[in-house]
Design an enzyme around this catalytic site. Structure first.
Site, PDB file in Angstrom:
ATOM      1  N   CYS A 105     116.047  34.742-110.307  1.00 12.49           N
ATOM      2  CA  CYS A 105     116.229  35.480-111.565  1.00 12.49           C
ATOM      3  C   CYS A 105     115.088  36.473-111.683  1.00 12.49           C
ATOM      4  O   CYS A 105     113.927  36.072-111.771  1.00 12.49           O
ATOM      5  CB  CYS A 105     116.253  34.529-112.752  1.00 12.49           C
ATOM      6  N   CYS A 165     119.637  41.096-116.786  1.00 12.75           N
ATOM      7  CA  CYS A 165     119.651  40.328-115.539  1.00 12.75           C
ATOM      8  C   CYS A 165     118.895  41.127-114.502  1.00 12.75           C
ATOM      9  O   CYS A 165     119.350  42.198-114.084  1.00 12.75           O
ATOM     10  CB  CYS A 165     121.087  40.065-115.084  1.00 12.75           C
TER      11      CYS A 165
END
Length: 353
Positions: A98, A297
């Protein structure tokens, strides 16, 4: 369990400290291979689901555990790291990487002084330092910007540049089952737009049939898989007519799960829907596998940057501002094949549950 709620451009996670000897340390168990099993005696996947609930708990896009690296950088400069990120999505599934999360891991580790004294003192004295973080998709190098907090007079990390590693374009490595896409490629991958590092059979401008409609898509992995869907170019020309051109008006909660669970994506997929604004700016929304729509994201903005180059909207080596709902990230696909991502890391609040 003591925790810190943090976010990178709105992509928020609950962070817990797995380093022993600190007042907020959380007891854990691992298996013989170093896989995290429990935190405070409870299955870690169940904990991730519990803390992510936005109605009955803290609320987050998932849980990130900040742990000692299994091989310290001081012991092995090439294969070691200063800190380890172990992340779980809101549905309890373990994630590989991530981009927003790893920036906050850097801030968490620096601000709590989990790093070596040499790194801490370099940051305090020069305003910047570099660390390596172990993730499930490899070791990432991060450059931290350090500033003095006005309230505490303590040096803290405020901004992070991450070398996200190589963009992965080979279909089977993303992974994508091309035979399950349901339509033929629009163009061949020997198009002059593509560099020598683009493998034959890469999923670029291929048609993907979803719920009876065909969409032009480009797929990229940045340690986790992404499907990028451009909606319109900088001239306003629609690219996928059935979607229209307004990313803000897209009914993402309806179409997102159809992409996420498509049979062409054996490990599910993160999907970005994108408007091209100009040759260095794009705007996107993202549907993340296991979490749904998120405000940001990091791996997704990197995938969008790579896809924008491959689709001819951006030149290779250009820093691209990727506008997401939580702000902006700044990404560059280098000629080396690596992607740099820059963005903030912020603490929302601390607590105990």
């Amino acid at each position: 369990m003591k925790f810190v709620k943090m976010h990178g451009t709105g992509n928020d996670y609950v962070y817990i400290n797995l380093f022993e000897g600190f007042d907020d340390s959380v007891p854990v168990t691992y298996d013989k291979d170093g896989k995290l099993l429990t935190v405070e005696g409870e299955d870690v996947s169940k904990v991730a689901i519990k803390v992510s609930d936005r109605h009955f708990s803290i609320g987050a896009d998932g849980l990130i555990c900040v742990a000692p690296s299994r091989v310290r950088a001081s012991e092995d400069e090439k294969n070691g790291a200063d800190v380890r990120m172990i992340m779980f999505n809101a549905d309890g599934s373990e994630g590989l990487m991530c981009g927003n999360g790893i920036r906050c891991v850097a801030k968490f580790a620096f601000d709590k002084r989990l790093l070596s004294p040499e790194i801490i003192s370099t940051g305090e004295n020069t305003g910047s330092c570099e660390i390596k973080a172990e993730t499930a998709s490899g070791i990432k190098t991060l450059k931290l910007t350090v500033e003095k907090d006005k309230a505490s007079e303590k040096a803290v990390c405020t901004y992070v540049e991450v070398n996200m590693g190589q963009a992965i374009l080979k279909a089977e490595d993303i992974p994508v089952k091309v035979a399950e896409m349901g339509a033929q490629a629009m163009i061949a991958t020997d198009d002059p737009l593509y560099g020598a590092d683009v493998p034959k059979g890469a999923v670029i401008k291929r048609m993907l049939r979803v719920d009876g409609k065909d969409y032009s898509v480009t797929c990229v992995s940045m340690g986790n898989p992404h499907c990028v869907v451009f909606m319109k170019d900088s001239k306003g020309t629609l690219i996928n007519d059935s979607l229209g051109g307004d990313v803000d008006g897209l009914e993402l909660e309806k179409i997102g799960p159809l992409f996420e669970n498509h049979p062409a994506f054996p490990e599910k997929i993160n999907t970005e829907f994108v408007e091209v604004i100009d040759d260095h700016t794009v705007k996107m929304r993202v549907w993340e596998r296991g979490s749904g729509e998120t405000l940001s994201c990091g791996t997704g903005t990197c995938a969008v940057t790579v896809a924008a180059v491959l689709n001819g909207f951006v030149k290779r080596g250009t820093e691209v501002e990727v506008k997401i709902r939580g702000g902006s990230l700044y990404d560059t696909w280098l000629e080396t094949g690596e992607v740099l991502m820059k963005g903030p890391a912020e603490t929302s609040f601390v607590g105990e549950c």
